[in-house]
Design an enzyme around this catalytic site. Structure first.
Site, PDB file in Angstrom:
ATOM      1  N   ASN A  48       0.682  -1.180   0.069  1.00  0.00           N
ATOM      2  CA  ASN A  48      -0.162   0.243  -0.051  1.00  0.00           C
ATOM      3  C   ASN A  48       1.020   1.274   0.053  1.00  0.00           C
ATOM      4  O   ASN A  48       1.779   1.323   0.772  1.00  0.00           O
ATOM      5  CB  ASN A  48      -0.813   0.007   1.143  1.00  0.00           C
ATOM      6  N   SER A  60      -5.124  -0.403  -2.761  1.00  0.00           N
ATOM      7  CA  SER A  60      -5.571   1.149  -2.203  1.00  0.00           C
ATOM      8  C   SER A  60      -6.574   0.837  -1.319  1.00  0.00           C
ATOM      9  O   SER A  60      -7.507   0.097  -1.481  1.00  0.00           O
ATOM     10  CB  SER A  60      -5.991   1.612  -3.542  1.00  0.00           C
ATOM     11  N   GLU A  61      -6.758   1.823  -0.395  1.00  0.00           N
ATOM     12  CA  GLU A  61      -7.478   1.323   0.918  1.00  0.00           C
ATOM     13  C   GLU A  61      -8.836   1.659   0.419  1.00  0.00           C
ATOM     14  O   GLU A  61      -9.764   1.175   1.368  1.00  0.00           O
ATOM     15  CB  GLU A  61      -7.089   2.170   2.072  1.00  0.00           C
ATOM     16  N   ASN A  62      -9.424   2.293  -0.547  1.00  0.00           N
ATOM     17  CA  ASN A  62     -10.720   2.380  -0.997  1.00  0.00           C
ATOM     18  C   ASN A  62     -11.122   1.117  -1.799  1.00  0.00           C
ATOM     19  O   ASN A  62     -12.371   1.222  -2.090  1.00  0.00           O
ATOM     20  CB  ASN A  62     -10.957   3.802  -1.790  1.00  0.00           C
ATOM     21  N   SER A  97     -11.247  -4.464   2.696  1.00  0.00           N
ATOM     22  CA  SER A  97     -10.014  -3.484   2.357  1.00  0.00           C
ATOM     23  C   SER A  97      -8.992  -3.541   3.640  1.00  0.00           C
ATOM     24  O   SER A  97      -8.068  -3.600   3.686  1.00  0.00           O
ATOM     25  CB  SER A  97     -10.170  -2.374   1.875  1.00  0.00           C
TER      26      SER A  97
END
Lengths: 222, 226
Positions: free
Chosen positions: A35, A58-60, A100
């Protein structure tokens, strides 16, 4: 002092942002799940060679994020955590927000690279708040990433714009997480967090350890 | 016959009370149920608690709801983003309460609410300002913070496709908070870009089974060209 003048006097030059990002990319091996935080960390992906498969999370909710789209690839439904348009690589997938962060918190990421205001010699990181009470706080995923990834590396300028060291004995800014940073890449050096303090692994050509010490507010192991 | 598809926005938004906690899906503008937010504005409901990743941008949508003074409190992870002017004005004037929550903790509090878990321990935020005053516990040598489930009265979500049973699919990063929030509220309202016949959605690809969804409104994003 401008960089040109500094170079003439001292014979060394700090890395620019692109060179810093490229330096971090060099150290990411094939097969890692990674990340990259918002800002300079995001640039690192551009310097991982296409022949080396590194899977960007990607954290979304993206696993296998690709670079910025060409006009033909542009899809308004596909953005990264910095809300920029991106692409999905072959083999990529989407997950919802709870999954996530289960990936993050559950220790399934090999590496997270974050920006920071300060890193302390014990690995504390401060990167979410300057403590300014007039501004609304905003944290996003920084605390989850710091607490959850297998390794935390930091990419940041060695000092602030007005020359204050960002590598310190104790963070002055509010912590994002205690004791998590393993390695720091700055425009001047690569340093590891060790039980005895910051260990200098690499410096820009021409820079001396004493010059690095002048710009660092914590003991350095040369 | 089960038919959760409603014909207009008024019907979609019926019954939202003052003081309700509203979960709003989306990450930035992607997967954000803009039509339903407009419906929330038109519904007149006030004194709301809004749970959302961001705190709106510009002066439309969530920002407008806040500017109209209808939001008592916002629970979010990142209220400051480019163009979040209304939130920043209200916050500076002390006219809106803010609960800032790490993004993964917010997601897990919502998940827990939908899954019948009242609270959980998380490593996130331990040793930081965001854990001050919270119960902590050391488990197997590591420190954790106790966080509570965050149920909503109403969830507003955006889907890519939906059918009359309320089954939903999502598109790309538009998934984000939507499937999680859909599980966490007493009343879940979905806006969808496409309506499909029952049986046309691939069962393996349904992101939210219809049992979580109460109402579906067809609200395509034609302007987006997708």
């Amino acid at each position: 002092m401008s960089e040109t003048v500094q170079t003439r006097i001292t014979g060394w030059q700090p890395l620019d942002r692109k060179a810093m990002a490229a330096r971090v990319a060099d150290d990411i091996p094939e097969g890692w799940y990674v990340n990259l935080g918002i800002g300079m960390p995001t640039m690192i992906a551009d310097y991982v060679p296409e022949t080396r498969e590194v899977v960007i999370h990607s954290e979304n909710g993206i696993v296998g994020m690709g670079p910025a789209p060409t006009p033909e690839q542009d899809d308004p439904w596909l953005i990264n955590a910095g809300k920029q348009r991106v692409t999905l690589l072959k083999g990529g997938s989407y997950v919802h927000q709870a999954d996530s962060f289960a990936i993050i918190r559950g220790g399934h990421l090999d590496l997270c690279v974050l920006g920071a205001f300060e890193v302390a010699q014990n690995g504390d990181i401060a990167n979410w708040s300057t403590g300014d009470s007039d501004m609304a706080p905003a944290v996003g995923g920084a605390m989850d990433l710091s607490a959850g990834a297998k390794r935390i590396w930091v990419i940041m300028q060695h000092t602030t714009r007005d020359g204050r060291p960002r590598l310190v004995e104790r963070c002055g800014y509010p912590l994002t997480a205690p004791g998590v940073v393993k390695r720091i890449y700055t425009d001047l050096a690569v340093l590891d967090v060790t039980p005895d303090g910051f260990a200098v692994r690499e410096m820009v050509p021409g820079l001396t350890l004493s010059e690095l010490r002048e710009r660092t507010a914590a003991p350095l192991i040369g | 016959m089960i038919d959760k598809i409603v014909t207009d926005l008024t019907e979609a938004m019926a019954g939202i009370s003052d003081g309700a906690t509203i979960l709003i899906g989306g990450f930035g503008s992607v997967g954000q149920p803009d039509t339903l937010i407009e419906g929330l504005i038109e519904s007149g409901a006030g004194d709301l608690v809004v749970v959302s990743n961001n705190a709106g941008t510009g002066r439309a949508g969530l920002a407008r709801l806040m500017e109209l003074g209808r939001v008592r409190k916002i629970i979010c992870t990142y209220p400051r983003s480019a163009g979040s002017v209304v939130f920043e004005e209200l916050y500076a004037a002390g006219k809106i309460a803010l609960e800032i929550v790490p993004q993964g903790t917010l997601a897990e509090r919502l998940r827990a609410a939908g899954a019948g878990i009242p609270a959980f321990f998380t490593p996130t935020a331990y040793g930081t300002k965001l854990a001050e005053g919270k119960e902590t516990r050391r488990i197997d040598g590591r420190d954790y913070v106790l966080e509570y489930a965050l149920p909503g009265d109403v969830a507003l979500v955006e889907a890519w496709e939906a059918d009359r049973w309320g089954n939903l699919t999502y598109r790309a990063s538009g998934r984000n908070f939507n499937p999680v929030m859909a599980t966490a509220a007493k009343l879940t309202i979905a806006q969808t870009n496409h309506i499909r016949d029952l049986g046309d959605l691939a069962p393996d690809l349904i992101g939210t089974p219809g049992l979580y969804v109460d109402r579906v409104l067809h609200a395509p994003r034609e302007a987006e060209g997708v």
